[in-house]
Design an enzyme around this catalytic site. Structure first.
Site, PDB file in Angstrom:
ATOM      1  N   SER A  21       0.835  -1.201   0.000  1.00  0.00           N
ATOM      2  CA  SER A  21       0.000   0.000   0.000  1.00  0.00           C
ATOM      3  C   SER A  21       0.872   1.254   0.000  1.00  0.00           C
ATOM      4  O   SER A  21       1.886   1.314   0.693  1.00  0.00           O
ATOM      5  CB  SER A  21      -0.885  -0.005   1.249  1.00  0.00           C
ATOM      6  OG  SER A  21      -1.645   1.172   1.303  1.00  0.00           O
ATOM      7  N   SER A  46      -4.225   3.646   1.328  1.00  0.00           N
ATOM      8  CA  SER A  46      -5.228   3.592   2.396  1.00  0.00           C
ATOM      9  C   SER A  46      -6.450   4.445   2.055  1.00  0.00           C
ATOM     10  O   SER A  46      -6.315   5.609   1.668  1.00  0.00           O
ATOM     11  CB  SER A  46      -4.636   4.109   3.706  1.00  0.00           C
ATOM     12  OG  SER A  46      -3.610   3.271   4.157  1.00  0.00           O
ATOM     13  N   MET A  72       2.800  11.360   3.973  1.00  0.00           N
ATOM     14  CA  MET A  72       1.879  11.716   2.888  1.00  0.00           C
ATOM     15  C   MET A  72       0.593  12.301   3.481  1.00  0.00           C
ATOM     16  O   MET A  72      -0.049  13.160   2.884  1.00  0.00           O
ATOM     17  CB  MET A  72       1.510  10.488   2.045  1.00  0.00           C
ATOM     18  CG  MET A  72       2.681   9.639   1.568  1.00  0.00           C
ATOM     19  SD  MET A  72       3.866  10.546   0.597  1.00  0.00           S
ATOM     20  CE  MET A  72       2.922  10.884  -0.854  1.00  0.00           C
ATOM     21  N   GLY A  73       0.213  11.771   4.643  1.00  0.00           N
ATOM     22  CA  GLY A  73      -1.001  12.254   5.294  1.00  0.00           C
ATOM     23  C   GLY A  73      -2.253  11.563   4.793  1.00  0.00           C
ATOM     24  O   GLY A  73      -3.333  12.150   4.767  1.00  0.00           O
ATOM     25  N   CYS A 128      -0.535   3.575  10.677  1.00  0.00           N
ATOM     26  CA  CYS A 128       0.104   4.742  10.067  1.00  0.00           C
ATOM     27  C   CYS A 128       0.877   5.487  11.156  1.00  0.00           C
ATOM     28  O   CYS A 128       0.334   5.770  12.220  1.00  0.00           O
ATOM     29  CB  CYS A 128      -0.931   5.649   9.424  1.00  0.00           C
ATOM     30  SG  CYS A 128      -0.158   7.087   8.681  1.00  0.00           S
ATOM     31  N   LYS A 163      -2.426  -4.925   9.408  1.00  0.00           N
ATOM     32  CA  LYS A 163      -1.086  -4.380   9.148  1.00  0.00           C
ATOM     33  C   LYS A 163      -0.553  -3.687  10.393  1.00  0.00           C
ATOM     34  O   LYS A 163      -1.151  -2.745  10.902  1.00  0.00           O
ATOM     35  CB  LYS A 163      -1.129  -3.410   7.965  1.00  0.00           C
ATOM     36  CG  LYS A 163       0.247  -2.865   7.595  1.00  0.00           C
ATOM     37  CD  LYS A 163       0.235  -2.199   6.236  1.00  0.00           C
ATOM     38  CE  LYS A 163       1.584  -1.611   5.883  1.00  0.00           C
ATOM     39  NZ  LYS A 163       1.581  -1.018   4.548  1.00  0.00           N
ATOM     40  N   GLY A 215      12.161   1.643   3.043  1.00  0.00           N
ATOM     41  CA  GLY A 215      13.222   1.425   2.062  1.00  0.00           C
ATOM     42  C   GLY A 215      14.362   0.584   2.598  1.00  0.00           C
ATOM     43  O   GLY A 215      14.308   0.042   3.717  1.00  0.00           O
ATOM     44  N   GLY A 246       9.236  -4.449   4.266  1.00  0.00           N
ATOM     45  CA  GLY A 246      10.163  -3.493   4.858  1.00  0.00           C
ATOM     46  C   GLY A 246      11.492  -3.637   4.147  1.00  0.00           C
ATOM     47  O   GLY A 246      12.217  -4.609   4.355  1.00  0.00           O
ATOM     48  N   GLY A 247      11.766  -2.722   3.235  1.00  0.00           N
ATOM     49  CA  GLY A 247      13.089  -2.672   2.602  1.00  0.00           C
ATOM     50  C   GLY A 247      13.364  -3.717   1.553  1.00  0.00           C
ATOM     51  O   GLY A 247      14.525  -3.927   1.182  1.00  0.00           O
TER      52      GLY A 247
HETATM   53  O1  RRO Z   1      -0.177   8.283   4.029  1.00  0.00           O
HETATM   54  C1  RRO Z   1       0.802   8.198   4.800  1.00  0.00           C
HETATM   55  O2  RRO Z   1       1.411   9.221   5.162  1.00  0.00           O
HETATM   56  C2  RRO Z   1       1.304   6.912   5.311  1.00  0.00           C
HETATM   57  C3  RRO Z   1       0.497   5.859   5.688  1.00  0.00           C
HETATM   58 BR1  RRO Z   1      -1.343   5.874   5.516  1.00  0.00          BR
HETATM   59  C4  RRO Z   1       1.084   4.696   6.271  1.00  0.00           C
HETATM   60  O3  RRO Z   1       0.429   3.722   6.663  1.00  0.00           O
HETATM   61  N1  RRO Z   1       2.427   4.663   6.413  1.00  0.00           N
HETATM   62  C5  RRO Z   1       3.209   5.698   6.028  1.00  0.00           C
HETATM   63  O4  RRO Z   1       4.428   5.627   6.173  1.00  0.00           O
HETATM   64  N2  RRO Z   1       2.633   6.801   5.483  1.00  0.00           N
END
Ligand code: RRO
Length: 308
Positions: A21, A46, A72-73, A128, A163, A215, A246-247
């Protein structure tokens, strides 16, 4: 010839390599492009009940080569537009919606809606690392009872992948709670809580300040957390499959996760500038198995557990 086939909650997948995701999955067009790769399933960005614009930039920065920090939010079009725009029922590759919410009731509403829209399984994002809203002040995946409550609420209409976050002392305890509450699989790890600083500007490099690290650099942490989860599930007599991430950058990394007991894997950050790498990874896994004389994934899954 190596047989890469795997089943997940009764679903037959061609291979164990999934798109994680948050990468190359935010529009139906990008997902269509990724479905041409050699991939077992695609997981969406998400989805929340209401649309979210995301945080102000910068939202993702490479901190050291191959390792990124992001906030990213949770940008996404919201449940209604997602269900209208993304086809979950046709197409050659299984699409798995990833769901994010603040309460068990909201998770249940999202899960029920994507089940009606044709999803066969959903991943719930309990983890998150930098939300403004959180479950009673913490992430659901930082509290075994909260995580179990969400899994129970979300899994009435379709199977659920829970998750998890690495940002806990005992990830095994959380995984066992989710499995006992009815999770069909456990996926781990989400990003590591992090921050990076711009010394010239004398401020955090991300618009949100806090972020999550992903990464190449986090792979050994992901492996350790997956190993911890597999050991805890085994000790609790649970055979819930684990999806490791993860990575992961290449086929050797997939092998590393499967050796630690993962049934499937997810690949994310490494694909950011290089989507084709997804097919290379799957082909590389088959080549490695052929070279080693393994026919099935079970032939080497969990072998590293013998060391402990
Ligand atoms: O969108 C994000 O900032 C974000 C999400 Br939903 C997540 O589950 N994990 C992440 O590293 N960024």
């Amino acid at each position: 010839m190596a047989n890469l086939q795997v089943t997940l909650a009764g679903l037959h997948l061609d291979n164990p390599v999934m798109l994680a995701s948050g990468i190359l999955d935010s529009t139906p067009g990008i997902l269509r492009r990724m479905s041409k790769m050699k991939v077992g399933a695609l997981i969406t960005k998400s989805i929340s009940i209401k649309p979210r614009p995301g945080y102000p930039g910068p939202t993702a920065v490479e901190t050291t080569p191959g390792t990124w920090i992001n906030a990213m939010g949770l940008p996404n079009p919201g449940l209604n537009e997602f269900v209208d725009e993304f086809s979950l029922t046709n197409g050659s590759v299984t699409i798995i919606p990833n769901l994010v919410a603040d309460t068990p009731d909201e998770f249940a509403k999202l899960a029920d809606a994507v089940a009606v829209a044709g999803a066969k399984i959903a991943e719930i994002n309990l983890s998150c690392p930098h939300p403004k809203a959180s479950y009673k002040g913490r992430l659901a995946a930082q509290d075994p009872r909260a995580a179990a409550e969400v899994v129970e609420a979300a899994s009435t209409k379709l199977p659920i992948i829970a998750k998890l976050t690495p940002n806990v002392t005992d990830i095994g305890e959380i995984a066992v709670a989710c499995a006992r509450a009815g999770a069909s699989a456990i996926s781990a790890i989400n990003t590591l809580a992090a921050i990076d600083i711009d010394p010239e500007l004398e401020r955090p490099i991300l618009g949100n300040g806090y972020g999550g690290l992903s990464g190449a650099g986090i792979r050994p942490i992901g492996l350790r957390k997956v190993l911890d989860i597999v050991q805890a599930l085994t000790a609790a007599n649970l055979d819930t499959p684990v999806i490791g991430m993860g990575g992961i950058c290449d086929a050797d990394d997939v092998v590393r996760y499967i050796l630690c007991g993962a049934h499937l894997v997810q690949v994310g950050t490494t694909l950011a500038g290089n989507p084709e790498q997804l097919s290379n990874i799957t082909e590389g896994l088959a080549d490695w198995m052929d070279r080693k004389g393994y026919q099935n994934l079970e032939d080497f899954r969990g072998r590293v557990l013998e060391w402990f």
